[in-house]
Design a protein around this motif. Sequence first.
Motif, PDB file in Angstrom:
ATOM      1  N   LYS A 105      -8.349 -32.203  83.307  1.00 23.15           N
ATOM      2  CA  LYS A 105      -7.372 -33.014  82.680  1.00 23.15           C
ATOM      3  C   LYS A 105      -7.717 -34.455  82.490  1.00 23.15           C
ATOM      4  CE  LYS A 105      -4.262 -29.846  82.267  1.00 23.15           C
ATOM      5  NZ  LYS A 105      -4.339 -28.970  81.096  1.00 23.15           N
ATOM      6  N   THR A 106      -8.651 -34.857  83.460  1.00 29.55           N
ATOM      7  CA  THR A 106      -9.276 -36.391  83.218  1.00 29.55           C
ATOM      8  C   THR A 106     -10.617 -36.272  82.544  1.00 29.55           C
ATOM      9  OG1 THR A 106      -9.936 -36.347  85.509  1.00 29.55           O
ATOM     10  CG2 THR A 106      -7.666 -37.006  85.347  1.00 29.55           C
ATOM     11  N   GLY A 107     -11.048 -35.223  82.039  1.00 30.86           N
ATOM     12  CA  GLY A 107     -12.528 -35.337  81.616  1.00 30.86           C
ATOM     13  C   GLY A 107     -13.536 -35.239  82.664  1.00 30.86           C
ATOM     14  N   GLY A 108     -14.675 -35.181  82.447  1.00 32.18           N
ATOM     15  CA  GLY A 108     -15.654 -35.095  83.225  1.00 32.18           C
ATOM     16  C   GLY A 108     -17.010 -34.969  82.542  1.00 32.18           C
ATOM     17  N   MET A 109     -18.069 -34.840  83.445  1.00 35.55           N
ATOM     18  CA  MET A 109     -19.332 -34.564  83.133  1.00 35.55           C
ATOM     19  C   MET A 109     -19.324 -33.286  82.390  1.00 35.55           C
ATOM     20  SD  MET A 109     -23.282 -34.279  84.560  1.00 35.55           S
ATOM     21  CE  MET A 109     -23.390 -32.616  84.469  1.00 35.55           C
ATOM     22  N   HIS A 110     -20.020 -33.070  81.055  1.00 33.62           N
ATOM     23  CA  HIS A 110     -19.926 -31.816  80.329  1.00 33.62           C
ATOM     24  C   HIS A 110     -21.308 -31.135  80.387  1.00 33.62           C
ATOM     25  CE1 HIS A 110     -19.775 -29.156  76.633  1.00 33.62           C
ATOM     26  NE2 HIS A 110     -18.656 -28.748  77.156  1.00 33.62           N
ATOM     27  N   HIS A 111     -22.447 -31.717  80.048  1.00 33.13           N
ATOM     28  CA  HIS A 111     -23.722 -31.283  79.942  1.00 33.13           C
ATOM     29  C   HIS A 111     -24.655 -32.568  80.019  1.00 33.13           C
ATOM     30  CE1 HIS A 111     -23.061 -32.221  75.562  1.00 33.13           C
ATOM     31  NE2 HIS A 111     -24.387 -32.193  75.509  1.00 33.13           N
ATOM     32  N   ILE A 112     -25.912 -31.824  80.182  1.00 35.60           N
ATOM     33  CA  ILE A 112     -27.108 -33.017  80.304  1.00 35.60           C
ATOM     34  C   ILE A 112     -27.950 -32.392  78.900  1.00 35.60           C
ATOM     35  CG2 ILE A 112     -27.139 -33.448  82.629  1.00 35.60           C
ATOM     36  CD1 ILE A 112     -29.611 -31.656  83.023  1.00 35.60           C
ATOM     37  N   CYS A 113     -28.587 -33.438  78.410  1.00 36.97           N
ATOM     38  CA  CYS A 113     -29.561 -32.925  77.394  1.00 36.97           C
ATOM     39  C   CYS A 113     -30.939 -33.385  77.804  1.00 36.97           C
ATOM     40  CB  CYS A 113     -29.027 -33.650  76.039  1.00 36.97           C
ATOM     41  SG  CYS A 113     -30.094 -33.397  74.612  1.00 36.97           S
ATOM     42  N   ILE A 131     -33.459 -16.480  81.084  1.00 42.02           N
ATOM     43  CA  ILE A 131     -32.428 -17.560  80.926  1.00 42.02           C
ATOM     44  C   ILE A 131     -31.569 -17.306  79.507  1.00 42.02           C
ATOM     45  CG2 ILE A 131     -31.926 -20.075  80.622  1.00 42.02           C
ATOM     46  CD1 ILE A 131     -33.092 -19.406  83.459  1.00 42.02           C
ATOM     47  N   ARG A 132     -30.425 -17.422  79.872  1.00 39.34           N
ATOM     48  CA  ARG A 132     -29.383 -17.198  78.602  1.00 39.34           C
ATOM     49  C   ARG A 132     -29.238 -18.416  77.946  1.00 39.34           C
ATOM     50  NH1 ARG A 132     -24.712 -14.176  81.646  1.00 39.34           N
ATOM     51  NH2 ARG A 132     -25.629 -15.730  83.412  1.00 39.34           N
ATOM     52  N   ILE A 133     -29.487 -18.045  76.442  1.00 40.73           N
ATOM     53  CA  ILE A 133     -29.352 -19.207  75.617  1.00 40.73           C
ATOM     54  C   ILE A 133     -27.875 -18.784  74.680  1.00 40.73           C
ATOM     55  CG2 ILE A 133     -30.189 -20.345  73.738  1.00 40.73           C
ATOM     56  CD1 ILE A 133     -33.023 -19.180  74.613  1.00 40.73           C
ATOM     57  N   LEU A 134     -27.159 -19.927  74.617  1.00 41.33           N
ATOM     58  CA  LEU A 134     -25.902 -19.541  74.005  1.00 41.33           C
ATOM     59  C   LEU A 134     -25.819 -19.603  72.422  1.00 41.33           C
ATOM     60  CD1 LEU A 134     -23.698 -22.000  76.254  1.00 41.33           C
ATOM     61  CD2 LEU A 134     -24.266 -19.598  76.656  1.00 41.33           C
ATOM     62  N   PRO A 146     -32.908 -30.174  66.011  1.00 41.38           N
ATOM     63  CA  PRO A 146     -32.361 -28.810  66.430  1.00 41.38           C
ATOM     64  C   PRO A 146     -32.213 -29.002  67.934  1.00 41.38           C
ATOM     65  CG  PRO A 146     -34.456 -28.627  65.407  1.00 41.38           C
ATOM     66  CD  PRO A 146     -34.065 -30.249  65.407  1.00 41.38           C
ATOM     67  N   VAL A 147     -30.986 -28.005  68.442  1.00 39.08           N
ATOM     68  CA  VAL A 147     -30.545 -28.185  69.835  1.00 39.08           C
ATOM     69  C   VAL A 147     -30.206 -26.546  70.254  1.00 39.08           C
ATOM     70  CG1 VAL A 147     -29.724 -30.598  69.858  1.00 39.08           C
ATOM     71  CG2 VAL A 147     -28.154 -28.686  69.460  1.00 39.08           C
ATOM     72  N   ILE A 148     -30.520 -26.584  71.475  1.00 35.59           N
ATOM     73  CA  ILE A 148     -29.727 -25.128  72.097  1.00 35.59           C
ATOM     74  C   ILE A 148     -29.044 -25.414  73.489  1.00 35.59           C
ATOM     75  CG2 ILE A 148     -31.516 -23.426  70.930  1.00 35.59           C
ATOM     76  CD1 ILE A 148     -32.844 -23.573  73.688  1.00 35.59           C
ATOM     77  N   PHE A 149     -28.258 -24.521  73.751  1.00 34.39           N
ATOM     78  CA  PHE A 149     -27.729 -24.675  75.082  1.00 34.39           C
ATOM     79  C   PHE A 149     -27.980 -23.642  76.115  1.00 34.39           C
ATOM     80  CE2 PHE A 149     -25.241 -27.699  72.562  1.00 34.39           C
ATOM     81  CZ  PHE A 149     -24.548 -28.757  73.215  1.00 34.39           C
ATOM     82  N   LEU A 150     -28.401 -23.720  77.345  1.00 30.83           N
ATOM     83  CA  LEU A 150     -28.451 -22.981  78.193  1.00 30.83           C
ATOM     84  C   LEU A 150     -27.196 -22.481  79.154  1.00 30.83           C
ATOM     85  CD1 LEU A 150     -32.123 -24.118  79.584  1.00 30.83           C
ATOM     86  CD2 LEU A 150     -31.391 -22.721  77.402  1.00 30.83           C
ATOM     87  N   HIS A 151     -27.168 -21.211  79.397  1.00 26.78           N
ATOM     88  CA  HIS A 151     -25.935 -20.759  80.154  1.00 26.78           C
ATOM     89  C   HIS A 151     -25.985 -21.397  81.524  1.00 26.78           C
ATOM     90  CE1 HIS A 151     -22.819 -18.523  81.672  1.00 26.78           C
ATOM     91  NE2 HIS A 151     -22.533 -17.880  80.552  1.00 26.78           N
ATOM     92  N   GLY A 157     -25.342 -23.961  87.566  1.00 25.03           N
ATOM     93  CA  GLY A 157     -23.917 -24.674  87.455  1.00 25.03           C
ATOM     94  C   GLY A 157     -23.728 -25.720  86.214  1.00 25.03           C
ATOM     95  N   VAL A 158     -25.018 -26.053  85.741  1.00 24.74           N
ATOM     96  CA  VAL A 158     -25.030 -27.194  84.650  1.00 24.74           C
ATOM     97  C   VAL A 158     -25.328 -26.720  83.319  1.00 24.74           C
ATOM     98  CG1 VAL A 158     -26.337 -29.318  83.893  1.00 24.74           C
ATOM     99  CG2 VAL A 158     -26.090 -28.855  86.593  1.00 24.74           C
ATOM    100  N   LEU A 159     -24.403 -27.150  82.426  1.00 22.17           N
ATOM    101  CA  LEU A 159     -24.788 -26.681  81.082  1.00 22.17           C
ATOM    102  C   LEU A 159     -25.869 -27.767  80.646  1.00 22.17           C
ATOM    103  CD1 LEU A 159     -24.120 -25.097  78.356  1.00 22.17           C
ATOM    104  CD2 LEU A 159     -22.306 -26.930  77.925  1.00 22.17           C
ATOM    105  N   VAL A 160     -27.136 -27.129  80.074  1.00 25.12           N
ATOM    106  CA  VAL A 160     -28.070 -27.802  79.594  1.00 25.12           C
ATOM    107  C   VAL A 160     -28.260 -27.631  78.290  1.00 25.12           C
ATOM    108  CG1 VAL A 160     -30.656 -28.139  80.050  1.00 25.12           C
ATOM    109  CG2 VAL A 160     -29.285 -27.624  81.821  1.00 25.12           C
TER     110      VAL A 160
END
Length: 165
Positions: A105-113, A131-134, A146-151, A157-160
């Motif tokens: 609810k208060t937000g927080g770290m979502h991912h690192i790039c 490694i799964r790519i989303l 171009p960007v991709i996100f790793l599961h 536990g970190v969205l990369v």
Amino acid sequence: SGLLTRLQTSASTIRTLSSSNSFSQNIPSSLWKLGRLNHVAIAVPDLEKAQSLYKDVLGAQVSETVALPEHGVYTVFVELGNTKLELLHPLGEKSPIASFLQKNKTGGMHHICIEVDDIKAAMTELKEKKIRILSEEPKIGAHGKPVIFLHPKDCHGVLVELEQA
């Protein structure tokens, strides 16, 4: 002269280690390289308050708000000199940030790039390493690259996010 002898012996040992084949065989060779931290993304429930904190309270340079409908977010970048913060706010009901904020609810770290020098080669190798790519293909991110996100379950536990440098 004892110190000089020890230094010369140490230098000789270092040269031997650095030129030995067995030492470098443990380092995997890759067709791509990981680069610098581009940004840390923070999901925020109130974008104006967050912008004000970084700009008015902390004195940072803060960008204008940019809508990225293909990602379902509004973004604002906070310049920190050696990297950036990306403030994320939901754009539309299907926004991944909306579901994140429902749980946080208060937000927080979502991912690192992190930047990479060859995103296609990175995708190929990461898939081989299970490694799964989303997404099947890279999407164009907030910086127009171009960007991709790793599961996150495959990244401790970190969205990369990986971004083409």
